[in-house]
Motif scaffolding. Structure first.
Motif, PDB file in Angstrom:
ATOM      1  N   CYS A  10      -0.237 -12.259  -8.913  1.00  0.00           N
ATOM      2  CA  CYS A  10       0.012 -11.794  -7.538  1.00  0.00           C
ATOM      3  C   CYS A  10       0.803 -12.825  -6.748  1.00  0.00           C
ATOM      4  CB  CYS A  10      -1.312 -11.493  -6.842  1.00  0.00           C
ATOM      5  SG  CYS A  10      -2.185 -10.042  -7.472  1.00  0.00           S
ATOM      6  N   GLU A  47       4.625 -12.376  -5.114  1.00  0.00           N
ATOM      7  CA  GLU A  47       4.856 -12.524  -3.682  1.00  0.00           C
ATOM      8  C   GLU A  47       6.152 -13.280  -3.397  1.00  0.00           C
ATOM      9  OE1 GLU A  47       0.661 -12.597  -1.248  1.00  0.00           O
ATOM     10  OE2 GLU A  47       1.278 -14.421  -2.295  1.00  0.00           O
ATOM     11  N   ILE A  82      -0.783  -7.178  -0.401  1.00  0.00           N
ATOM     12  CA  ILE A  82      -0.260  -7.333  -1.760  1.00  0.00           C
ATOM     13  C   ILE A  82      -0.165  -5.983  -2.460  1.00  0.00           C
ATOM     14  CG2 ILE A  82      -2.527  -7.795  -2.768  1.00  0.00           C
ATOM     15  CD1 ILE A  82       0.826  -9.332  -3.828  1.00  0.00           C
TER      16      ILE A  82
END
Length: 827
Positions: free
Chosen positions: A697, A701, A735
């Motif tokens: 994750c 990003e 997210i």
């Protein structure tokens, strides 16, 4: 064999779950080892809801990911001789010590203020007005106490100790180390104890010590979004867990003034990962916590400076100090063994009753769908407990007559007598608490006769001494030596029944309250009863060879036995009892009573903390697994890793499409993934490392890491650092929106991510035919989150996670294993 397996499965599936009968249990009976090594055959049933709750807890790695960026970050860290580690341990100990001092002083101040307002009503036998005032003050305290937990603490958890134990074992329990949890627990603990409920500050202090250990060591706050550029090298799983362990031990050291007890408690009950270096550092942390609390308590009383700073008074440092030690006879071990058995029986019964109460409480509150209404109901339960507790403690003593002090004040020459000194000590002690002494009894006077002998007709109410106010004073009274007949059978039995039942009901409510003081008090009560029986049989003995027949001695032994019967602590409990009482002479009887209580309690059920871990569905890995089949323990050395591994594994390559990674993270909730690599076109894809969901994750990003098919060499130098990739996600919604954009937007179809700098190159693997027993030991000892199973050519065959090694999952999978059937055929 097949028909036998089917019949066993049919029997297993036919049982009803005791809490939610509509949910089908997934396992029957198996042998589960308790936290301290003993094992016992019990029936453990998990519903489908329990299984989902267990699976919902994310696991944590004990060691940081050994990736390229981690090694790059490590090279930049300056070399130190661990001085900053010791400094941090000292800071945590001082902080916990200050907090422990504040908690004690706040409780004492509120309690004295409460009784100052009510004392004259009780002295005039105006019990209804006394009840009204106590209820009114207690209502405010309990409302604020329960409200603080329900508002600030996650899921309204009471003491938080099971959650800390589970976290240190490797389970991720959300929200237990937030600063708002600290505030809620602190406020709730002080008000709950000061309100007059049968509880203490011990469990919450351990939790708050853990929170301080977590927060201070990281020098950052996720709640406020603040990060300080200090002690950054401690921002990893292993160091954080060590500081949390030390903070928990410091909590015990501060609340009991017992640094050795705090160290041994963390070793025996809290920590799952231990080494000699951590032991030294935890000892230092506990030492600083106890020292700080003693230092502040030496000169401050009720937050008012009284002078003599740095002068350690014995009554402040030793909470339940015993001033007169008794010579022992070998015959003392006969009643000691009896006390140990009673402690084990009552402790096991307490655990069973408390679990049933908690199950009923959970079932009832789960029927209420509206969150606000559910919290209001939890608040109402706390208020109901307060009302009944105050009603009993105020009115029950009114049925007891006044008793004249057994110890008269004699002439100066007779003051040399051992038993006179103790009797006058009790007289002075009870006289300091007028609301006990005078309850509904005349104050009395003291006079000197013509022969120089002092006389007194002071009276007191036995039940009032034992029931009103918190348990600290009551434990001191019960532990005193030479006070053979100060409390009779009626008062002791009445207080025992009331404390036993109400402490069981209070534990688990929506308030931060501990059980150690009620446990010590309950054990001291039945210990005193056994001592009184001995006195009734043999009389009051004044000879030094029979002086051990003393109810105060058996009160100490009884307190230790019941404490062990509930908690199943042994080594740390013995050390704590010695530090609490300063009674070194009683170590041997205490050890015998503790061992007997432990063996008796283990015959029936788990300890309280292990039972709470199961009830809260926290996936805790026991020190060693043990599974039953046909009432016999299976030898896990006969099984292999492939028998329990998850075969449907999602694997990643060193270079992955952004859209593929986004889809994988959205469609699964796996915490980590094996990474495979193909050295050459004709070669097979082999395991090279692993990468966690958090790291993926964090990579996604940062769009600067994205590259096209031909940009691989150009962007090799573009990386995010270790500090950025290891910070947990605060906004999961954000997210998820980003991942959806990557999956659906055609612009990202041709973008790739190079995972090589971020994969854990030291990820553990085991061969498919590796022993299951040794697999479990490796997984638990190293604090792993994932364990990849490979074949002889290093190809990924499966993966083992924490939930695969839980006792119920082991039984489920092993009952279907070919190795089980072949082993049974050999029999």
């Amino acid at each position: 064999m097949t028909s036998l397996f089917k019949s066993m499965k049919k029997w297993r599936d036919s049982e009803d779950h005791p809490l939610l009968q509509e949910c089908r249990p997934v396992i029957g009976k198996h042998r589960v080892q308790n936290r301290n090594g003993g094992d016992n055959l019990i029936s453990v049933k998990y519903t489908q809801k329990d299984r989902e709750s267990l699976a919902s807890h994310e696991s944590l790695d004990y060691l940081p990911s050994h990736s390229d960026i981690y090694k790059k970050w490590l090279r930049k860290m300056p070399y130190r001789l661990d001085w900053d580690y010791w400094l941090m341990m000292g800071l945590i100990g001082i902080a916990v010590g200050i907090l422990g001092f504040f908690v004690h002083q706040a409780i004492d101040t509120l309690t004295k203020l409460k009784w100052k307002l009510i004392l004259h009503y009780m002295q005039n036998s105006q019990f209804f007005l006394t009840w009204v005032w106590l209820v009114g003050i207690g209502l405010v305290m309990v409302t604020l106490s329960a409200g603080a937990v329900l508002i600030f603490c996650p899921s309204g958890m009471p003491s938080g100790l099971p959650e800390v134990i589970g976290f240190l074992n490797g389970a991720s329990v959300q929200g237990i180390f937030h600063i708002k949890t600290l505030i809620g627990t602190l406020v709730s603990c002080i008000l709950a104890v000061a309100s007059g409920l049968f509880c203490g500050p011990e469990g919450p202090m351990i939790h708050m010590g853990s929170i301080l250990g977590s927060g201070l060591s990281q020098f950052k706050s996720d709640t406020f979004g603040v990060q300080f550029p200090f002690f950054t090298r401690f921002r990893n799983c292993a160091d954080r867990r060590n500081f949390i362990t030390a903070g928990a031990g410091a909590g015990i050291a501060s609340v009991f003034r017992a640094p050795m007890g705090g160290l041994l408690f963390t070793f025996e009950e809290v920590a799952s990962f231990w080494d000699i270096k951590l032991a030294w550092q935890t000892f230092f942390c506990c030492l600083m916590a106890a020292f700080t609390t003693d230092l502040l308590s030496s000169s401050f009383h009720g937050f008012v400076y009284r002078g003599h700073f740095g002068f350690f008074k014995a009554e402040e440092s030793i909470l339940f100090g015993v001033k007169y030690l008794l010579d022992m006879n070998v015959l003392v071990f006969i009643p000691t063994i009896i006390l140990g058995i009673i402690g084990g029986l009552l402790g096991a019964l307490f655990v069973s009753m408390n679990m049933r109460v908690n199950k009923f409480r959970t079932k009832f509150f789960n029927l209420i769908k509206h969150a606000i209404v559910q919290k209001v109901c939890k608040l109402v339960e706390a208020i109901l407990i307060l009302l009944i507790t105050i009603t009993v403690t105020v009115y029950v003593p009114s049925f007891f007559p006044c008793t004249t002090f057994a110890g008269h004040i004699h002439s100066e020459q007779e003051n040399r007598s051992f038993y006179y000194n103790i009797s006058t000590e009790l007289t002075h002690l009870l006289g300091k608490t007028e609301h006990f002494n005078s309850y509904n009894c005349p104050l009395g006077t003291t006079w000197t006769g013509p022969d120089g002998v002092k006389h007194s007709n002071h009276t007191y109410n036995q039940a009032a001494v034992l029931l009103i106010e918190n348990g600290y004073n009551g434990i001191v009274y019960l532990f005193r030596r030479g006070t053979h007949e100060e409390f009779g059978y009626a008062a002791l039995f009445t207080a025992l029944i009331i404390y036993y039942l109400f402490s069981c009901w209070t534990a688990g409510t929506a308030m931060a309250c501990g059980l150690v003081i009620p446990m010590l008090y309950t054990g001291a009560l039945y210990g005193r009863i056994i001592g009184l029986i001995m006195v009734s049989i043999f009389g009051i003995q004044t000879d030094k060879y029979e002086a051990w027949i003393d109810p105060g001695l058996f009160a100490v032994i009884g307190a230790a036995s019941y404490f062990c019967g509930v908690s199943r602590l042994t080594i740390s409990l013995t050390a704590i009892m010695v530090e609490l009482t300063n009674d070194v002479q009683s170590v041997m009887p205490i050890m015998v009573a503790v061992m007997m209580a432990r063996m008796t309690g283990d015959f029936f059920n788990h300890s309280l903390y292990s039972s709470l871990l199961k009830q809260k569905c926290i996936p805790f890995l026991e020190p060693e697994p043990s599974v039953l089949y046909q009432k016999k323990v299976l030898n896990l050395e006969l099984f292999t890793a492939k028998d329990v591994m998850e075969r449907q594994v999602k694997v990643l390559h060193l270079r992955e499409k952004v859209s593929s990674l986004a889809a994988l993270l959205l469609e699964t909730n796996h915490g980590g993934f094996p990474v495979i690599y193909q050295l050459e076109q004709a070669h097979e894809e082999v395991f090279i490392g692993s990468i966690t969901r958090l790291e993926l994750c964090r990579i996604l990003e940062n769009e600067m890491l994205f590259e096209t098919q031909n940009e691989g060499n150009y962007k090799q130098h573009v990386q995010i650092n270790y500090n950025e990739i290891s910070v947990k996600l605060l906004n999961s919604t954000k997210i998820n929106l980003l991942l959806n954009k990557y999956r659906t937007d055609n612009r990202y179809k041709d973008y790739y991510v190079n995972l090589k700098p971020y994969i854990n190159q030291s990820a553990m693997t085991v061969h498919a035919h590796f022993s299951l027993q040794r697999t479990y030991i490796i997984f638990r000892t190293l604090g792993l989150r994932h364990l990849t199973v490979v074949d002889l050519r290093n190809r990924v065959l499966g993966i083992i996670t924490r939930k695969d090694l839980m006792a119920f999952r082991l039984e489920e999978k092993l009952l279907q294993s070919e190795n089980l059937e072949s082993d049974n055929d050999r029999r």
